[in-house]
Scaffold this active site. Structure first.
Site, PDB file in Angstrom:
ATOM      1  N   TRP A   1       0.819  -1.197   0.000  1.00 13.22           N
ATOM      2  CA  TRP A   1       0.000   0.000   0.000  1.00 13.22           C
ATOM      3  C   TRP A   1       0.863   1.261   0.000  1.00 13.22           C
ATOM      4  O   TRP A   1       1.810   1.374   0.765  1.00 13.22           O
ATOM      5  CB  TRP A   1      -0.905   0.013   1.240  1.00 13.22           C
ATOM      6  CG  TRP A   1      -1.916   1.124   1.213  1.00 13.22           C
ATOM      7  CD1 TRP A   1      -3.135   1.100   0.611  1.00 13.22           C
ATOM      8  CD2 TRP A   1      -1.786   2.422   1.815  1.00 13.22           C
ATOM      9  NE1 TRP A   1      -3.781   2.302   0.797  1.00 13.22           N
ATOM     10  CE2 TRP A   1      -2.981   3.134   1.527  1.00 13.22           C
ATOM     11  CE3 TRP A   1      -0.777   3.043   2.550  1.00 13.22           C
ATOM     12  CZ2 TRP A   1      -3.178   4.447   1.965  1.00 13.22           C
ATOM     13  CZ3 TRP A   1      -0.982   4.351   2.988  1.00 13.22           C
ATOM     14  CH2 TRP A   1      -2.170   5.035   2.695  1.00 13.22           C
TER      15      TRP A   1
ATOM     16  N   SER B   1       3.558  -6.874   2.014  1.00 13.15           N
ATOM     17  CA  SER B   1       2.547  -6.132   2.747  1.00 13.15           C
ATOM     18  C   SER B   1       1.170  -6.344   2.102  1.00 13.15           C
ATOM     19  O   SER B   1       0.772  -7.488   1.884  1.00 13.15           O
ATOM     20  CB  SER B   1       2.954  -4.657   2.834  1.00 13.15           C
ATOM     21  OG  SER B   1       2.222  -3.974   3.823  1.00 13.15           O
ATOM     22  N   LEU B   2       0.446  -5.257   1.772  1.00 16.99           N
ATOM     23  CA  LEU B   2      -0.843  -5.440   1.114  1.00 16.99           C
ATOM     24  C   LEU B   2      -0.695  -6.238  -0.172  1.00 16.99           C
ATOM     25  O   LEU B   2      -1.593  -7.008  -0.536  1.00 16.99           O
ATOM     26  CB  LEU B   2      -1.483  -4.078   0.807  1.00 16.99           C
ATOM     27  CG  LEU B   2      -2.782  -4.113  -0.012  1.00 16.99           C
ATOM     28  CD1 LEU B   2      -3.870  -4.902   0.687  1.00 16.99           C
ATOM     29  CD2 LEU B   2      -3.252  -2.692  -0.335  1.00 16.99           C
TER      30      LEU B   2
ATOM     31  N   ASP C   1       9.569  -6.342  12.697  1.00 21.72           N
ATOM     32  CA  ASP C   1       8.462  -5.728  11.957  1.00 21.72           C
ATOM     33  C   ASP C   1       7.456  -5.121  12.931  1.00 21.72           C
ATOM     34  O   ASP C   1       6.812  -5.849  13.690  1.00 21.72           O
ATOM     35  CB  ASP C   1       7.770  -6.770  11.075  1.00 21.72           C
ATOM     36  CG  ASP C   1       6.777  -6.176  10.103  1.00 21.72           C
ATOM     37  OD1 ASP C   1       6.182  -5.118  10.416  1.00 21.72           O
ATOM     38  OD2 ASP C   1       6.582  -6.755   9.019  1.00 21.72           O
TER      39      ASP C   1
ATOM     40  N   HIS D   1       9.571  -4.089   8.675  1.00 24.01           N
ATOM     41  CA  HIS D   1       8.513  -4.364   7.715  1.00 24.01           C
ATOM     42  C   HIS D   1       9.010  -4.299   6.280  1.00 24.01           C
ATOM     43  O   HIS D   1       8.366  -4.854   5.391  1.00 24.01           O
ATOM     44  CB  HIS D   1       7.379  -3.343   7.914  1.00 24.01           C
ATOM     45  CG  HIS D   1       6.149  -3.641   7.120  1.00 24.01           C
ATOM     46  ND1 HIS D   1       5.368  -4.761   7.340  1.00 24.01           N
ATOM     47  CD2 HIS D   1       5.574  -2.977   6.079  1.00 24.01           C
ATOM     48  CE1 HIS D   1       4.350  -4.762   6.500  1.00 24.01           C
ATOM     49  NE2 HIS D   1       4.449  -3.705   5.716  1.00 24.01           N
TER      50      HIS D   1
END
Length: 244
Positions: free
Chosen positions: A10, A71-72, A192, A212
């Site tokens: 994202w 991630s997303l 993370d 992350h």
């Protein structure tokens, strides 16, 4: 030749993967397509629809590759397993079966973020870029590197970013309970800040000295691990371990 397809998260377009350039071993073919609405790609007719997303991404997500979602991007790639022919394997970086977790980013925290984004999208996205980098060995250096890759301006349309936040709140890959149509491996940075401790510990690999975004903080080790998965995607990883 091993093939990898890299999918961003994202608020970041595919340029973030340029951090891995120069670290790939011979024999690895890499592509990094943008999601619809990111970079030069036109927005999907319905940015929140997985059917529309699958139709737009079908040509960029071949079945003879290993998909890698960060991630997303990992959550979306896992959701697309229900809509597209499955890849040889999927590697999900920095994401559990779902985004919200009571010991990580809770549902109310995400709802607060979504309200802030509606009020001031640019400032909220800029805050998020810094927030997600807190676990890197040098967050300020990682932030400078990130902006050098993707720039200050948002790389995605407002409606696409809004749909992405809705997908973070809604999508849940845990319902498959191990019934995915291909091997699904999870990689987490040891520090993370977006993942609950239990989610980090359950990952197939935990990368030391990373948060992350190991794409920025540990590009050499991340590229080596992804290349190894691409070479033998059907070989399951051993017990969770912290990679030095």
């Amino acid at each position: 030749m091993s093939r990898l397809v890299l999918l961003s998260g994202w608020g970041c377009d595919a340029r973030i993967w340029q951090a891995l350039d120069g670290h790939w071993p011979p024999g690895v073919r890499v592509s990094a397509p943008d999601w619809p609405g990111y970079g030069p790609r036109p927005e999907a007719c319905d940015p929140a629809s997985l059917d529309a997303l699958a139709a737009a991404m079908a040509a960029a997500l071949p079945a003879d590759a290993v998909w890698v979602g960060w991630s997303l991007g990992g959550l979306l790639a896992e959701a697309l397993l229900d809509h597209l022919p499955p890849p040889r394997a999927l590697v999900v970086i920095g994401m559990g079966p779902r985004f919200c977790h009571p010991d990580g980013v809770g549902g109310e925290e995400l709802a607060t973020f979504r309200r802030a984004f509606r009020r001031d999208p640019e400032a909220t996205r800029a805050h998020f870029l810094r927030w997600q980098l807190r676990g890197e060995p040098s967050p300020r250096a990682a932030h400078r590197q990130l902006l050098a890759r993707i720039g200050q301006a948002s790389p995605a349309s407002l409606t696409t970013l809004t749909a992405g936040l809705e997908q973070l709140a809604r999508l849940d890959a845990g319902r498959r309970r191990g019934a995915a149509p291909c091997p699904v491996y999870r990689l987490a940075g040891e520090a993370d800040p977006l993942l609950a401790p239990a989610v980090r510990e359950a990952a197939d690999w935990r990368l030391a000295n990373a948060g992350h975004c190991p794409i920025l903080s540990q590009p050499e080790r991340l590229a080596a691990l992804l290349a190894a998965v691409a070479a033998t995607p059907a070989s399951p990883p051993t017990a969770p371990e912290t990679l030095p």
